[in-house]
Structures are given as C-alpha cells and as structure tokens.
Enzyme design. Structure first.
Site, short mmCIF file in Angstrom:
data_model
loop_
_atom_site.label_atom_id
_atom_site.label_comp_id
_atom_site.label_asym_id
_atom_site.label_seq_id
_atom_site.Cartn_x
_atom_site.Cartn_y
_atom_site.Cartn_z
N HIS A 90 28.14 3.13 -19.07
CA HIS A 90 27.01 3.80 -19.76
C HIS A 90 26.49 4.98 -18.94
O HIS A 90 25.89 5.91 -19.48
CB HIS A 90 25.91 2.77 -20.00
CG HIS A 90 24.98 3.13 -21.13
ND1 HIS A 90 24.66 4.42 -21.47
CD2 HIS A 90 24.28 2.33 -21.99
CE1 HIS A 90 23.81 4.42 -22.48
NE2 HIS A 90 23.57 3.15 -22.81
N GLU B 249 36.82 13.61 -37.28
CA GLU B 249 38.10 13.76 -37.99
C GLU B 249 39.23 13.89 -36.98
O GLU B 249 39.35 14.89 -36.29
CB GLU B 249 38.05 15.00 -38.89
CG GLU B 249 39.22 15.14 -39.83
CD GLU B 249 39.15 14.18 -41.01
OE1 GLU B 249 40.15 13.48 -41.23
OE2 GLU B 249 38.10 14.14 -41.69
#
Length: 460
Positions: free
Chosen positions: A173, A404
């Site tokens: 993180h 995408e």
C-alpha cells in the site's frame, strides 16, 4: 497469522505455479561523466503507516486474438518498461539511518511476475461467486511463488482451461493508493498494446511532507493518539492486510442498483442539498452496520444505548481537495485522508436520514488544505490509530473497471480481503459500471441477520 486451512474442494481452483521471476527495469544509458547515485524515495507521513499488501484480482474472458501466453508476454514486457517511470516499484523498503524513517531504496531489485494455470474453467469460478479462499489462489503470495525477497509489486496471470484468465495484483500500500492503482493499470494497458505512457507519474512524496515545526491546528477526532513517536522507527516486514482478523464471521454481498441509489438520494434530499450517490450509500451502510450490533429487543439498555456515539471513517482523495497546483492528479503516493462522521445510536435509529447524510457531507467539507496539513503534521508528531467503529473502504468510483486492455476490459474484479468485522468494502458492479455498487460486509452471524433485515427495511 496461522496459515489458512486448505480450501474446500469446491473452492480449490487447482492452481499450479508454472514460473515466478523478478522483472528488472531495462538498463539505463551510460552516464556522460560520472556514475548516477542510487535514489532513495522519501515517504510522507500518510504513506508511512500503510506497510500492508493490497490484493486485487481482475477476470478476463477468452479472446482468440490474445491467448493467455500472449497476454503473459505483453504484461511482463509492459511491467519491465514501467519500471523506468515507476522506478520505486523495483525497489525495496529500507530505513533512513539518520532520521529512522521508512523509505524506498530504489535499488532496481525488481518487481515480481508469476505465471500460473488453473484446472477450472472460468464458468466454474463464476459459479462460486466471491470466495476469499478461492480468490487467494489467484493473487501472488510468498508461500506459492517462492519469491522470498518479496517485491513491492507482484503480478500473477492465471489461465483457465477455457482460455479465460485472471490477473492478480499484489502491491504494498506504500506504493499506491486506489487512484494511483488505476493510473498504473492505465499505463500498463497502454504499453501492453505497444502504446505510449499515457499518464506521467508524479513520484515526489515531498508534496505531502510535514511542516517544520509541525502545527496541529484541529482536534482530528478521526485519529486516536497512542503515544509520542520514538525518534527512530524501523521498516518492518509488510503485514498482509488480512492479518489478525476473526475467522468466525459471515460474509455477504449486497448490491444497490441505480433505482436503489436514487431512492436513497431522494430520502437524503433537503431543501438545500441533494446528496451525492456516495454520501447516500455510505450513510445507509453506516446506519445498518451500527444498528445491527445492538439488540433492539433489550429495552433495559435502550435508553443508555441511545446516547452512545458511533463514528464512521471514510476516505477523501486529496488530489480533488488540494487542487492540481498543490497536488497533481498524477501523484502516485497515498493521497487519502480518513475523515469522519459521528452520531448517537439514538440519531441513527430514530433521526431523519437526511440529517445523517448531512453529517457525512460535513465530514467531507471539513477537509480543507489547512486541515490536510494539520493532519499530516499530527501523523508525524504522534503514534495514532484510526478512531472509529466502522471503516468504509471504497473502490467504487475509481474507474478501474473501465481500463481498456488490448484484450478488452475486465468482466469483473474484486478486492481480495479477508473478512473484517469493522471494515465494509464498496466496489463497482462491473456489469453496470458506476451505476451500481457491491457492498461486502462481514459480521458475526447474529449481527448479520439484523444487518440484512435493516439493509432492506431501511431502504424501502
């Protein structure tokens, strides 16, 4: 943490690790005059506590133009190229010998890449629904990959019998917050398709550095002081975010569709304010979660209970609060602050929904630039822990599902987190994009019964 027991046969995805390796950045051109000094990356006070691994898994259907072997090659190549603009991802956590602060040694030790296969089909996996035990097999782990020098980021590509595949991402993180993950994946997708770097990352964590001397100007009730910080800290071994959690919990998923969200927004409307979708949904979840933990049939404690305070913590993206002149949208570090809303159980049970939504809204309005700077200074001055009985973690509006890739968008994705009683996770229902939300709740069985009842009765 004791290891998880083997998953039941139905949840055993029969995953075999075919290869695991470290991916190194391409060698830089030789310097014109002298050897370039190795860089250490400063980590802000917001970064410092986040020494935990975050795991997510993304599912892609079969694509004849992109068989899993082709996908593996493209992702590994893209990861290697990205280790130039994201040089810290190939580094390792270290401790500054002078300040004792955790930092990243950008030593080029490498990122991890794992290739795996499953004997299951994608349809068999889908029929399971969400299963932590099953999905853990699709994200890289020390025990399965053999990568003992654990990198700050590891990607695992697992192919299924039908030609579909999953991409599991495990990152410390400290490297990224949710918005940074999306930017990284956008770049990964573009370069995998031999396109350009579409977002140039801003890696300067000094932009959220504390002031000297620190000036804590607000009470910061979202934090609880533990003790004065010692002069030196160590870069401890990362702790998986799932550690130290109670296994005796029941996990359920709840979906709110566009009509449900519109209904909550209408309930929260006032003459002055129409709530956002996030504020309305979060308020509903907070109310149900708090009230599910009390037994309303016990009238003896009802009056005393009604005056008790419930505090919910939820994150604010500081990129949108501080503006691009202070913090660029391409900032790669942790640019999140947990703000809070607080109400008594009496208010949560009997007060109007609109007043609770306003409490949540006020928590967001509280986060000004002065407040952020004071928050950062407090993290540097004191040891703190989150101060709330509910933390709402949201992946809902990040847009990760819209990235995408050359082989298409993911048909589903999930945060792979072990059940935690005081954490609720919001993430998008991919089929509906941002118009619907999935809500992951883990509670003791008796609390879950009440949560289910409240979730639907208070929605009507």
């Amino acid at each position: 943490m004791s290891p998880l027991p083997p998953p039941p046969q139905r949840e055993d995805l029969k995953v075999t690790i075919k290869s695991s390796s470290l991916v190194h950045p391409p060698p830089p051109p030789p310097p014109p005059h002298e050897k370039k000094m190795r860089r250490s990356m400063f980590l802000s006070n917001i970064d410092q506590p986040y020494n935990v691994d975050i795991d997510t898994v993304y599912f892609f259907p079969p694509n004849k133009a992109f068989p899993p072997s082709s996908v593996c090659e493209a992702i590994e190549r893209a990861l290697r190229e990205l280790l130039v603009p994201y040089d810290f991802l190939a580094g390792r956590l270290a401790t500054d010998p002078v300040t004792g602060r955790r930092e990243i040694d950008c030593n080029g030790a490498g990122a991890g890449f794992v290739v795996a296969s499953s004997e299951r089909t994608f349809e068999e996996v889908r029929e399971l629904g969400y299963s932590y035990r099953a999905f853990r097999q699709l994200v890289p782990s020390r025990s399965s990959t053999g990568l003992h020098d654990w990198p700050l980021i590891v990607i695992q590509v697992t192919s299924f019998k039908c030609g579909a595949f999953a991409m599991g991402l495990s990152n410390n993180h400290i490297t990224f917050d949710g918005a940074s993950v999306k930017m990284f994946l956008q770049n990964l997708a573009s370069i995998a398709g031999r396109g350009p770097l579409i977002i140039h990352p801003c890696n300067d964590r000094h932009l959220l550095a504390a002031r000297s001397p620190p000036r804590v100007m607000y009470p910061h009730l979202e934090l609880k002081k533990v003790e004065e910080k010692e002069e030196k800290a160590t870069a401890t071994k990362p702790v998986h975010i799932a550690q130290a959690m109670n296994d005796d919990l029941e996990t359920k998923f709840f979906r709110l569709g566009p009509a449900d969200i519109a209904k909550l927004k209408e309930k929260g409307r006032t003459t002055k304010v129409v709530p956002t979708s996030f504020n309305a949904v979060m308020t509903h979840v907070w109310r149900c979660k708090a009230l599910s933990e009390v037994d309303n049939d016990d009238d003896d404690d009802r009056e005393e209970r009604s005056s008790l305070l419930s505090r919910v913590l939820y994150s604010v993206d500081l990129r949108t609060r501080l503006g691009p002149q202070v913090l660029p949208r391409s900032y790669t570090g942790n640019a999140v602050l947990r703000t809070y809303g607080a109400a008594t159980y009496g208010q949560l049970e009997g007060g109007p929904f609109s007043s609770l939504v306003e409490i949540v809204r006020e928590g967001l309005l509280r986060v000004t630039e002065d407040y952020v700077r004071s928050f950062v200074d407090m993290l540097g001055k004191y040891e703190t822990v989150p101060n709330g009985d509910l933390i709402i973690t949201t992946w809902w509006r990040l847009g990760i599902e819209e990235v995408e890739y050359p082989w298409g968008r993911p048909v589903s994705y999930y945060p792979v987190t072990r059940p935690r009683k005081h954490v609720v996770v919001l993430f998008p229902n991919v089929a509906d994009f941002r118009n619907a939300v999935n809500i992951m709740v883990s509670l003791p069985p008796q609390h879950m019964v009440r949560f289910v009842r409240l979730f639907y009765s208070l929605l009507s």
